[in-house]
Design an enzyme around this catalytic site. Structure first.
Site, PDB file in Angstrom:
ATOM      1  N   ARG A   1      -3.679 -13.678   6.434  1.00 35.67           N
ATOM      2  CA  ARG A   1      -2.638 -12.687   6.756  1.00 35.67           C
ATOM      3  C   ARG A   1      -2.701 -12.349   8.243  1.00 35.67           C
ATOM      4  NH1 ARG A   1       0.298  -7.887   5.044  1.00 35.67           N
ATOM      5  NH2 ARG A   1      -0.569  -6.005   5.999  1.00 35.67           N
TER       6      ARG A   1
ATOM      7  N   TYR B   1      -2.694  -6.853  17.005  1.00 34.91           N
ATOM      8  CA  TYR B   1      -2.494  -8.287  17.158  1.00 34.91           C
ATOM      9  C   TYR B   1      -2.116  -8.645  18.590  1.00 34.91           C
ATOM     10  CZ  TYR B   1      -2.754  -8.332  12.119  1.00 34.91           C
ATOM     11  OH  TYR B   1      -3.205  -8.196  10.842  1.00 34.91           O
TER      12      TYR B   1
ATOM     13  N   LYS C   1       0.833  -1.196   0.000  1.00 36.83           N
ATOM     14  CA  LYS C   1       0.000   0.000   0.000  1.00 36.83           C
ATOM     15  C   LYS C   1       0.869   1.247   0.000  1.00 36.83           C
ATOM     16  CE  LYS C   1      -4.275  -1.605   2.205  1.00 36.83           C
ATOM     17  NZ  LYS C   1      -5.187  -1.420   3.358  1.00 36.83           N
TER      18      LYS C   1
END
Length: 300
Positions: free
Chosen positions: A248, A280, A177
């Site tokens: 992912r 995460y 990105k």
């Protein structure tokens, strides 16, 4: 003096020049047109009118969006589009943008990633393509999903690989990105999966053409990857959150659970901000709490 129509046309051309994706441009345009129509007729509103925008008008526009049923996240996205439009119009055409720049949208909590557990992630790769009409298609889908889970690639990043990238080496250069480049390690299992696909593919893969192709030899459609994952999800009884992108998420969560360094994982994922990767950590903590509540003697 330019009209709102002229300004939006100029802005759209500028976004193309910046390399913004067509989907993002379309979403931005929808939000900005909705904003302009809330002010009046786009054919008669001028750059001076846009520059005379007041804080009550901005607040009313956002409140109207909420009353129309838009979520906080959707309102924040719409405000981001309007800010982008005003920033360009201010820089290129001198439109006053003070009120828009000062506007603050509603804060929506970012949803936590929903990864698969390690056993399910491994089973997904094993089961991929078992029901494919063409054996090589199953091998192809396995290779794509292995790159998502084994290397933490986004679906679009895996599909952007060229024929010249195969056979894969020990590392892979990815343009993610924002055209940001990163180097990711390639596990032997991922290299083997891609090698198996290349050997099985009935189409000629060119140096500059797509590595992953569809049944007719053209570039593989991202929806085909989602469809393959949907089939596996149904067969395994997994939740709707088990998407290609969940692999992912699984890559990151499983690395973190194994003691991976947060900064290193940020680099591997290509996150611009550490805060994106820190989500995460929350996933890992929530799993620890779940295990604690289920297993601790005081919780039984």
């Amino acid at each position: 003096m330019k009209t709102a129509l002229d300004l939006v046309d100029d802005w759209m051309r500028a976004l193309v020049g910046r390399g913004m994706s067509a989907a993002t441009r379309e979403a931005y345009a929808r939000d900005v047109w909705r904003f302009i129509r809330a002010l009046g007729d786009p054919e008669t509103i001028t750059s001076s009118d846009l520059g005379a925008l007041t804080q009550p008008q901005m607040r009313k526009w956002m409140a109207d969006l909420r009353r129309a049923g838009l979520s906080k996240a959707s309102v924040a996205r719409a405000l981001s589009a309007v800010k982008n439009f005003y920033h360009y119009s201010s820089e290129a055409h001198g439109v006053r943008a003070d009120v828009v720049r000062a506007a603050r949208g509603p804060r929506a909590p970012k949803p936590l990633p929903r990864p698969l557990n390690e056993a399910d992630a491994a089973a997904v790769l094993t089961m991929t393509g078992m029901d494919s009409a063409h054996e090589w298609v199953g091998v192809r889908d396995t290779a794509v999903l292995t790159l998502l889970y084994g290397c933490g690639l986004r679906r679009a990043e895996a599909l952007s690989l060229r024929g010249g990238d195969a056979p894969l080496g020990e590392t892979l250069r990815i343009i993610g990105k924002g055209s940001k480049e990163r180097i990711v390690p390639v596990l032997p299992v991922a290299r083997s999966a891609v090698d198996a696909y290349v050997a099985a593919c009935p189409h000629t893969l060119t140096q500059d053409g797509p590595l992953f192709v569809g049944v007719r030899g053209g570039a593989l459609n991202p929806r085909t990857v989602s469809g393959a994952m949907q089939t596996i999800r149904a067969a395994m009884g997994l939740p709707d959150s088990a998407t290609p992108h969940a692999l992912r998420h699984s890559f990151a969560t499983h690395l973190l659970s194994a003691g991976g360094d947060l900064r290193a994982i940020q680099t591997l994922l290509g996150h611009a901000s550490l805060s994106s990767t820190e989500r995460y950590t929350a996933v890992d903590e929530s799993r620890l709490l779940e295990v604690y509540e289920q297993a601790h003697p005081k919780a039984l």
